[in-house]
Design an enzyme around this catalytic site. Structure first.
Site, short mmCIF file in Angstrom:
data_model
loop_
_atom_site.label_atom_id
_atom_site.label_comp_id
_atom_site.label_asym_id
_atom_site.label_seq_id
_atom_site.Cartn_x
_atom_site.Cartn_y
_atom_site.Cartn_z
N GLU A 1 37.88 42.50 45.50
CA GLU A 1 38.15 41.06 45.63
C GLU A 1 39.44 40.25 46.01
O GLU A 1 39.93 40.99 45.49
CB GLU A 1 37.83 41.07 43.86
CG GLU A 1 36.85 41.83 43.16
CD GLU A 1 36.62 40.78 41.77
OE1 GLU A 1 37.36 39.65 41.88
OE2 GLU A 1 35.97 41.81 40.82
N GLU B 1 31.70 34.08 36.47
CA GLU B 1 32.92 34.93 35.57
C GLU B 1 33.02 34.61 34.20
O GLU B 1 32.56 32.89 33.89
CB GLU B 1 34.04 35.11 36.93
CG GLU B 1 33.80 36.49 36.91
CD GLU B 1 35.98 36.05 38.27
OE1 GLU B 1 36.20 37.32 37.83
OE2 GLU B 1 36.13 34.85 39.11
#
Length: 732
Positions: free
Chosen positions: A602, A689
């Site tokens: 990420e 998320e």
């Protein structure tokens, strides 16, 4: 008159002969010789004259030594003119010619006329006998005797004695002159070849010597300055009186001010220009005479170099403002102490310099300096104390807080450079009170870098405490990372597929159990790692432990006949910029025998866009290892969709700030929908998320999100929990 010299006279003559070998020492016995000759031979006068040339009076003689019988006045150091320029009579010319040829002159005063008669009558000379003193065939002077009896001629003994003295004096004078000539030649050779200017003066301040180096240094010819007053020739007029008074005071018995020391003063050239010189003076005493020799060196180039070095040391070359050292020096000599300091930090300058070059930012820095001057009120000083920092030091009557606010207002307007307009963000740190400037600068800089207090911060003691705690935290974190302490550990949060409700993988999250403080949240220690240059080391530790954990649980799952779960790892900006990142990741994966397909990396938007070309290169390298790449916290940075089509992205993670409001805020819902649709259009998988409620889960599933992550589907957990964590049983 007796013609026999006494034994005492013979002894003195022997002493004279002995002393004649010792330079000019023979001159000390001349008076004694004259006295003994006169008294032993019953004479009225005995005198030795030396021929000298006077520029004003012409050729003349000077009495070097004499004796007179009791009742007569000694001649002393009378100047006698045997041949003047315009007034010599025939007798004078005749006598001068005869003496030049080495002839003896004798006679009676009553037979003389003119100038010579008047002089001899004045000296009460009756009968005289003179023998020329010759040196190297030239008339040096003459030795004279006289007595009072006009009818008694000179006997042979007296004549012989007179010739002997003249011969001895001539021999000694010739030897002394030869030594003086040798000394003069040696001295002139030494002085002439000296690199330093050499100038000699007498006690009256008149120049006696001026060597070639002095000619070059001061621009005068030697012949033009010999005999001139020193203070009127090579000393600047503003120092002339002080020089004259200092010389007079020293000659009167005062203490020397510069004698024997090396000092730096100023000299004056023939054209009137003044320049710096290094000076050393020595004194020579010869009898009652005193002479002073100055050795001078032009130090203009040295002084210019010193000034240039001082400018480099104390001034900022780009703006001409004092730098930090110059500011401290300037304030240290100020009549009053500073009452406040404002430090201004322009963090965007580095970005502009990296992207556009220093040739663009340097004029911009000069504009910043000009604009900051507008914030000065009353007694204040502006300095550039760093590449991106300026400081305003305020004195009595100025308010630091008001000055800081003025700076803030000034930079609301854009700057222009090379036809471009820019808004530069300025952070301002302020320190107030009476304290040493170095302390106030430190306090203002501490306020400048305070986190979470806005962009204009006034220092208070709580900041110092926070700073010290931060330093302690940084030290402890550095120790923990370098020791690879188990106090730094990983937690794993599941990422679940919306369609199958299966756990696809886990995101590795760093945690720190501080020995004294307990659990320190990532929001505290991660910024410390970034600010202190530890983020790359921390990231490497997380990488090694995360892939090792993934390899362990996937091995167990394979034994049980279950499919693998991937590990998602965050990469910091320093890690991405490291040239050997891909090779190090490949090495770590090989060590734990983990396939690249089971790793997702990420990267944040800010990391991708700070060095986009480098980021693309790294993403391609990671994908060549079989790994996937995700954009984390999408929507919180530049929020630009255009780069999605240029970046080799596999996964898009929508930030929790959008998911939190997705139920009540239709605008957030529409934005998330656009993100999902656009990502799918580019073949990019979407992870939502921060899913914490069933309603928000339902919304993101309805909008087409591929996976979710959040407390609803699983909180961060240990490796053991992650290894056995079941697939979800929640209902969409």
């Amino acid at each position: 008159m007796s013609g026999v010299a006494s034994s005492q006279l013979l002894w003195v003559m022997n002493a004279f002969i002995a002393q004649s070998d010792d330079g000019d020492a023979w001159g000390d016995t001349l008076a004694t010789i004259c006295t003994l000759v006169g008294s032993e031979c019953s004479l009225s006068r005995v005198a030795l004259f030396e021929v000298q040339e006077d520029q004003a009076s012409g050729l003349g003689v000077l009495c070097r030594a004499d004796w007179a019988r009791p009742g007569l006045e000694p001649i002393g150091r009378m100047w006698h003119r045997p041949v003047a320029h315009d007034s010599a009579d025939d007798s004078q010319r005749e006598w001068a010619g005869r003496r030049t040829r080495g002839e003896v002159i004798e006679g009676l005063t009553r037979d003389l006329t003119g100038y010579l008669r008047s002089v001899f009558d004045q000296l009460q000379i009756v009968r005289f006998y003179t023998v020329p003193v010759m040196t190297a065939g030239h008339w040096w002077g003459h030795f004279c005797i006289a007595h009072d009896d006009p009818d008694q001629p000179w006997d042979e003994t007296s004549k012989a004695l007179c010739h002997l003295v003249a011969s001895l004096v001539g021999r000694s004078a010739e030897r002394a002159q030869a030594e003086r000539d040798i000394n003069e030649i040696t001295l002139r050779s030494m002085v002439g070849s000296a690199l330093d200017a050499v100038v000699t003066i007498d006690e009256a301040g008149l120049i006696l010597e001026f060597n070639p180096a002095a000619e070059r240094t001061f621009g005068y010819q030697r012949a033009d300055v010999i005999g001139r007053v020193l203070s009127e020739t090579i000393i600047p007029s503003r120092y002339a009186i002080a020089h004259q008074e200092g010389l007079k005071r020293y000659l009167a018995g005062g203490e020397p001010s510069v004698l024997g020391r090396r000092v730096e003063l100023e000299g004056k050239r023939a054209d009137g220009s003044v320049f710096p010189v290094e000076l050393t003076i020595t004194e020579i005493r010869a009898g009652k005479r005193r002479f002073f020799t100055a050795y001078l060196r032009d130090i203009s180039s040295f002084v210019n170099t010193q000034e240039a070095l001082e400018r480099l040391a104390y001034l900022d070359a780009m703006t001409g403002l004092p730098n930090r050292a110059g500011l401290l020096r300037e304030v240290s000599t100020a009549p009053t102490a500073p009452t406040g300091v404002v430090v201004v930090h322009f963090r965007d300058l580095d970005v502009l310099a990296a992207s556009l070059g220093r040739e663009f930012t340097e004029p911009l820095v000069s504009q910043l300096a000009l604009r900051l001057r507008l914030a000065l009120r009353g007694d204040a000083t502006l300095a550039r104390i760093g590449e991106r920092e300026f400081a305003i030091v305020l004195f009595r009557g100025n308010d630091a807080l008001a000055a800081g606010r003025s700076v803030d207002v000034l930079f609301q307007a854009p700057l222009e450079s090379d036809g471009r307009r820019f808004y530069l963000r300025a952070r301002v740190g302020i320190a107030r009170g009476l304290a040493p400037l170095e302390h106030m600068l430190r306090d203002a800089e501490m306020a400048l870098h305070a986190q979470g207090r806005g962009h204009t911060v006034v220092f208070d003691q709580s900041l110092r405490a926070d700073h010290q705690e931060r330093l302690a935290l940084e030290t402890d974190l550095r120790d923990a990372i370098l020791r690879r302490s188990q106090d730094l550990y990983l937690m794993f949060q599941p990422i679940v597929c919306c369609r199958t409700r299966q756990v696809m993988g886990f995101e590795a999250l760093a945690r720190w159990n501080h020995p004294r403080l307990g659990n320190v949240v990532p929001a505290e220690f991660v910024p410390v790692a970034e600010a202190s240059g530890l983020s790359e080391h921390l990231g490497e530790l997380v990488l090694e432990r995360a892939v090792a954990a993934c390899a362990r649980w996937n091995h167990e799952r394979a034994v049980k006949g279950l499919g693998p779960r991937y590990i998602s790892i965050n990469l910091s900006a320093p890690q991405v910029m490291a040239p050997d990142l891909a090779s190090r990741i490949d090495t770590v994966l090989r060590q734990v025998k983990l396939s690249g397909e089971q790793v997702l990396f990420e990267l944040t938007e800010s990391t991708l866009l700070s060095e986009p070309e480098k980021a693309v290169e790294v993403m391609v390298q990671l994908q060549s290892l079989g790994c996937k790449v995700a954009i984390d916290d999408f929507g919180t940075g530049y929020s630009s969709f255009s780069y999605l089509q240029r970046l080799p992205v596999n996964v898009l993670k929508i930030d929790r700030s959008f998911i939190r409001e997705i139920v009540e805020n239709s605008r957030s819902r529409r934005i998330v929908g656009v993100m999902v649709d656009l990502a799918h259009a580019f073949g990019i998988e979407v992870v939502a998320e921060g899913v914490e409620t069933a309603d928000s889960l339902a919304e993101v599933v309805a909008l087409g999100s591929d996976c979710v992550q959040g407390y609803l589907v699983g909180r961060p957990m240990s490796e053991d929990e992650a290894r056995t964590w079941p697939d979800g049983d929640w209902v969409a």
